[in-house]
Design a protein around this motif. Structure first.
Motif, PDB file in Angstrom:
ATOM      1  N   PHE A  54       0.274  56.243  29.849  1.00 19.64           N
ATOM      2  CA  PHE A  54      -0.197  56.728  31.098  1.00 19.64           C
ATOM      3  C   PHE A  54       1.149  57.360  32.159  1.00 19.64           C
ATOM      4  O   PHE A  54       1.231  58.371  32.315  1.00 19.64           O
ATOM      5  N   ASN A  55       2.009  56.615  32.482  1.00 21.64           N
ATOM      6  CA  ASN A  55       2.971  56.970  33.476  1.00 21.64           C
ATOM      7  C   ASN A  55       4.014  57.747  33.463  1.00 21.64           C
ATOM      8  O   ASN A  55       4.399  58.435  34.150  1.00 21.64           O
ATOM      9  N   SER A  56       4.393  58.080  32.268  1.00 19.04           N
ATOM     10  CA  SER A  56       5.336  59.010  32.100  1.00 19.04           C
ATOM     11  C   SER A  56       4.910  60.249  32.253  1.00 19.04           C
ATOM     12  O   SER A  56       5.626  60.910  32.275  1.00 19.04           O
ATOM     13  N   LYS A  57       3.488  60.527  32.210  1.00 16.10           N
ATOM     14  CA  LYS A  57       3.188  61.748  32.505  1.00 16.10           C
ATOM     15  C   LYS A  57       2.776  62.042  33.836  1.00 16.10           C
ATOM     16  O   LYS A  57       3.002  63.063  34.365  1.00 16.10           O
ATOM     17  N   PHE A  58       2.923  60.953  34.606  1.00 14.26           N
ATOM     18  CA  PHE A  58       2.368  61.188  35.930  1.00 14.26           C
ATOM     19  C   PHE A  58       3.630  60.666  37.164  1.00 14.26           C
ATOM     20  O   PHE A  58       3.753  61.195  38.022  1.00 14.26           O
ATOM     21  N   GLN A  59       4.254  59.874  36.487  1.00 16.71           N
ATOM     22  CA  GLN A  59       5.668  59.420  37.289  1.00 16.71           C
ATOM     23  C   GLN A  59       5.007  58.636  38.538  1.00 16.71           C
ATOM     24  O   GLN A  59       5.817  58.959  39.680  1.00 16.71           O
ATOM     25  N   TYR A  60       4.080  57.981  38.625  1.00 19.04           N
ATOM     26  CA  TYR A  60       3.851  56.738  40.011  1.00 19.04           C
ATOM     27  C   TYR A  60       4.966  56.042  40.179  1.00 19.04           C
ATOM     28  O   TYR A  60       5.572  55.444  39.234  1.00 19.04           O
ATOM     29  N   ASP A  61       4.900  55.781  41.373  1.00 16.32           N
ATOM     30  CA  ASP A  61       6.002  54.597  41.803  1.00 16.32           C
ATOM     31  C   ASP A  61       5.580  53.438  41.411  1.00 16.32           C
ATOM     32  O   ASP A  61       4.499  53.116  40.948  1.00 16.32           O
ATOM     33  N   TRP A  62       6.604  52.387  41.667  1.00 17.05           N
ATOM     34  CA  TRP A  62       6.117  50.798  41.204  1.00 17.05           C
ATOM     35  C   TRP A  62       6.859  49.864  42.323  1.00 17.05           C
ATOM     36  O   TRP A  62       8.212  50.115  42.310  1.00 17.05           O
ATOM     37  N   VAL A  63       6.120  49.100  42.499  1.00 17.16           N
ATOM     38  CA  VAL A  63       6.387  48.287  43.611  1.00 17.16           C
ATOM     39  C   VAL A  63       6.452  46.823  42.962  1.00 17.16           C
ATOM     40  O   VAL A  63       5.403  46.335  42.600  1.00 17.16           O
ATOM     41  N   PHE A  64       7.326  46.241  43.324  1.00 17.23           N
ATOM     42  CA  PHE A  64       7.679  44.723  42.651  1.00 17.23           C
ATOM     43  C   PHE A  64       7.885  43.806  43.759  1.00 17.23           C
ATOM     44  O   PHE A  64       8.452  44.156  44.815  1.00 17.23           O
ATOM     45  N   LEU A  65       7.056  42.966  43.883  1.00 19.10           N
ATOM     46  CA  LEU A  65       7.071  41.802  44.790  1.00 19.10           C
ATOM     47  C   LEU A  65       7.303  40.371  44.297  1.00 19.10           C
ATOM     48  O   LEU A  65       7.019  39.996  43.117  1.00 19.10           O
ATOM     49  N   ASN A  66       8.015  39.682  44.981  1.00 19.95           N
ATOM     50  CA  ASN A  66       8.524  38.332  44.668  1.00 19.95           C
ATOM     51  C   ASN A  66       8.670  37.236  45.884  1.00 19.95           C
ATOM     52  O   ASN A  66       8.958  37.843  46.906  1.00 19.95           O
ATOM     53  N   ASP A  67       8.376  36.066  45.773  1.00 19.18           N
ATOM     54  CA  ASP A  67       8.641  35.099  46.670  1.00 19.18           C
ATOM     55  C   ASP A  67      10.215  35.023  46.928  1.00 19.18           C
ATOM     56  O   ASP A  67      10.651  34.101  47.729  1.00 19.18           O
ATOM     57  N   VAL A  68      10.982  35.069  45.822  1.00 17.02           N
ATOM     58  CA  VAL A  68      12.283  35.042  45.991  1.00 17.02           C
ATOM     59  C   VAL A  68      12.903  36.490  45.873  1.00 17.02           C
ATOM     60  O   VAL A  68      12.311  37.286  45.191  1.00 17.02           O
ATOM     61  N   GLU A  69      14.351  36.424  46.117  1.00 22.01           N
ATOM     62  CA  GLU A  69      14.852  38.001  45.911  1.00 22.01           C
ATOM     63  C   GLU A  69      14.771  38.387  44.471  1.00 22.01           C
ATOM     64  O   GLU A  69      15.114  37.112  43.554  1.00 22.01           O
ATOM     65  N   PHE A  70      14.696  39.525  44.078  1.00 24.19           N
ATOM     66  CA  PHE A  70      14.848  39.964  42.661  1.00 24.19           C
ATOM     67  C   PHE A  70      16.390  39.820  42.194  1.00 24.19           C
ATOM     68  O   PHE A  70      17.264  40.256  43.135  1.00 24.19           O
ATOM     69  N   SER A  71      16.400  39.393  40.976  1.00 17.88           N
ATOM     70  CA  SER A  71      17.795  39.641  40.444  1.00 17.88           C
ATOM     71  C   SER A  71      18.436  41.118  40.339  1.00 17.88           C
ATOM     72  O   SER A  71      17.567  41.863  40.165  1.00 17.88           O
ATOM     73  N   GLU A  72      19.547  41.210  40.244  1.00 13.95           N
ATOM     74  CA  GLU A  72      19.978  42.482  40.203  1.00 13.95           C
ATOM     75  C   GLU A  72      19.907  43.188  38.752  1.00 13.95           C
ATOM     76  O   GLU A  72      19.477  44.070  38.328  1.00 13.95           O
ATOM     77  N   GLU A  73      19.801  41.893  37.544  1.00 15.23           N
ATOM     78  CA  GLU A  73      19.229  42.328  36.438  1.00 15.23           C
ATOM     79  C   GLU A  73      17.820  42.831  36.221  1.00 15.23           C
ATOM     80  O   GLU A  73      17.497  43.798  35.533  1.00 15.23           O
ATOM     81  N   PHE A  74      16.898  42.239  36.901  1.00 20.23           N
ATOM     82  CA  PHE A  74      15.617  42.650  36.973  1.00 20.23           C
ATOM     83  C   PHE A  74      15.243  43.767  37.486  1.00 20.23           C
ATOM     84  O   PHE A  74      14.571  44.735  37.073  1.00 20.23           O
ATOM     85  N   LYS A  75      16.007  44.184  38.442  1.00 15.68           N
ATOM     86  CA  LYS A  75      16.077  45.476  39.084  1.00 15.68           C
ATOM     87  C   LYS A  75      16.409  46.651  38.268  1.00 15.68           C
ATOM     88  O   LYS A  75      15.732  47.725  38.105  1.00 15.68           O
ATOM     89  N   ARG A  76      17.573  46.399  37.574  1.00 14.55           N
ATOM     90  CA  ARG A  76      18.387  47.319  36.737  1.00 14.55           C
ATOM     91  C   ARG A  76      17.293  47.573  35.527  1.00 14.55           C
ATOM     92  O   ARG A  76      17.055  48.640  35.189  1.00 14.55           O
ATOM     93  N   VAL A  77      16.962  46.675  34.748  1.00 13.38           N
ATOM     94  CA  VAL A  77      16.148  46.759  33.749  1.00 13.38           C
ATOM     95  C   VAL A  77      14.799  47.181  33.874  1.00 13.38           C
ATOM     96  O   VAL A  77      14.629  48.214  33.129  1.00 13.38           O
ATOM     97  N   THR A  78      13.905  47.002  34.969  1.00 10.51           N
ATOM     98  CA  THR A  78      12.752  47.759  35.416  1.00 10.51           C
ATOM     99  C   THR A  78      12.874  49.092  35.748  1.00 10.51           C
ATOM    100  O   THR A  78      12.100  49.865  35.688  1.00 10.51           O
ATOM    101  N   THR A  79      13.949  49.237  36.686  1.00  9.15           N
ATOM    102  CA  THR A  79      13.985  50.638  37.034  1.00  9.15           C
ATOM    103  C   THR A  79      14.250  51.773  35.991  1.00  9.15           C
ATOM    104  O   THR A  79      13.941  52.768  35.889  1.00  9.15           O
ATOM    105  N   ALA A  80      14.956  51.164  34.677  1.00  9.19           N
ATOM    106  CA  ALA A  80      15.201  52.164  33.669  1.00  9.19           C
ATOM    107  C   ALA A  80      13.854  52.322  32.846  1.00  9.19           C
ATOM    108  O   ALA A  80      13.860  53.147  32.301  1.00  9.19           O
TER     109      ALA A  80
END
Ligand code: GDP
Ligand code: MN
Length: 349
Positions: A54-80
């Motif tokens: 789906f989304n590669s065609k539309f490029q909607y945003d993605w919000v990630f929520l967590n009860d602790v801070e996300f790791s740099e690895e989590f942000k880097r890999v999901t953003t890619a």
């Protein structure tokens, strides 16, 4: 470099999947995922599947929520992995902790008892915070202020079919405000007083109920009892103002005060379902039967072969849960006056 058919060395013909990008107007919509840092790699397959289908065609945003801070690895890999803009939010402590009126000793005793009774997640405090957060707080996170619509995605889930239309625009254009793929019956032991509490709320606030609501999906006796039917909330597409509005806000506050998120193990799925069924016009609830979905242990797979072929579904219709007895989707089609797909009885057991 364009991929040409039949130019590979082993002689097979491959068809390049077209991921033509849609560039017209978009809705104010986002994906939303609550996850732990350690969920990263089980989440990645879910994101890849939603992006590829789906989304590669539309490029909607993605919000990630967590009860602790996300790791740099989590942000880097999901953003890619995400084609749209990614945003990372911390859940405020007051949305992930005991409210002042909860007796924590009583809550701990309940968990102990549910552990003995082997009720799934019955002994878990974080799971209760999660259910309470998804019931009453995710849509109030400031990162969601920019949006009207959301699509919830969880780790270890899959979309089985191509979705070549804008889901959010579909919702808007067709007057839909809540959509699901799978429905089933809740474990009664986790929600013993949820319906009594709901009835109290209804008695005190009759004007908040939608006059054309879908009570007959969740009750088989005009509201005397709950039939345990709920939309499975690990997949949801919805209109955020449904939850932000006065009716659901009052309902959530009433439930929260009653304490069942901690003294029992109320899930966000029955709570959302009851909210949608009572506060929406019944025509505003939609079943997506054309996109296929998996979250352990249930599959939704279109039983109509032409749907599977048109949408390139990679699922086995014999695994489909939609029309089985423990599912509530057949009841949904009945009360919504919708036509069930041809031959659904063959997939009923
Ligand atoms: P299940 O589907 O009911 O078995 O529950 P899951 O373990 O899949 O949890 C539901 C959602 O909440 C998933 O998106 C999880 O990643 C997320 N989740 C569950 N517990 C926690 C937690 O303690 N912290 C955070 N940040 N997310 C959680
Ligand atoms: Mn899950």
């Amino acid at each position: 470099q364009a991929f040409k058919a039949k130019d590979n060395s082993n002689g097979f013909t491959y068809r390049k999947v077209s991921h033509g990008k849609y560039t017209g107007p978009k809705e104010k919509a986002t994906f939303v995922t609550l996850a732990r840092n350690e969920d990263l790699y089980s989440l990645l397959g879910s994101i890849a599947s939603v992006e590829d289908r789906f989304n590669s065609k539309f490029q909607y945003d993605w919000v990630f929520l967590n009860d602790v801070e996300f790791s740099e690895e989590f942000k880097r890999v999901t953003t890619a992995m995400v084609s749209g803009t990614t945003k990372y939010g911390l859940v405020p402590a007051e949305h992930w902790s005991y409210p002042s009126w909860i007796d924590q000793d009583r809550a701990a005793k309940v968990r102990e008892q549910m552990r003995e009774d082997q009720i799934i997640y019955g002994d878990s405090l974080p799971y209760r915070h999660m259910c309470r957060f998804e019931s009453g707080f995710f849509y109030r996170h400031e990162l969601l202020d920019d949006y009207d619509w959301y699509w919830r995605v969880e780790p270890d889930t899959r979309i089985y079919c191509d979705v070549d239309y804008d889901i959010f625009k579909f919702m808007k254009d067709n007057g839909k405000k809540y959509a699901f793929t799978i429905s089933l019956r809740e474990y009664e032991a986790t929600i013993k007083t949820l319906w009594d509490t709901t009835k109290e709320f209804m008695d005190k606030n009759p004007s908040l109920l939608h006059p054309n609501n879908m009570l007959d999906f969740i009750s088989d006796d005009n509201g005397a009892s709950y039939n345990l039917c709920h939309f499975w909330s690990n997949f949801e597409v919805g209109w955020l103002d449904l939850w932000r509005g006065p009716a659901y806000s009052a309902y959530f506050d009433y439930l929260d005060k009653a304490g069942g998120f901690f003294y029992e193990r109320w899930g966000d799925a029955p709570v959302h379902t009851i909210g949608a069924a009572l506060f929406l016009d019944r025509s505003e609830i939609h079943h997506f039967g054309d996109i296929g979905y998996y979250h352990v242990p249930f599959h939704s797979c279109p039983i109509d072969e032409s749907v599977r072929l048109n949408n390139r579904c990679n699922c086995n219709p014999n695994d489909d849960f939609t029309w089985k007895g423990y599912s509530c989707t057949s009841q949904f089609y009945t009360v919504a006056n919708l036509e069930k797909p041809k031959g659904w009885q063959k997939f009923a057991d």
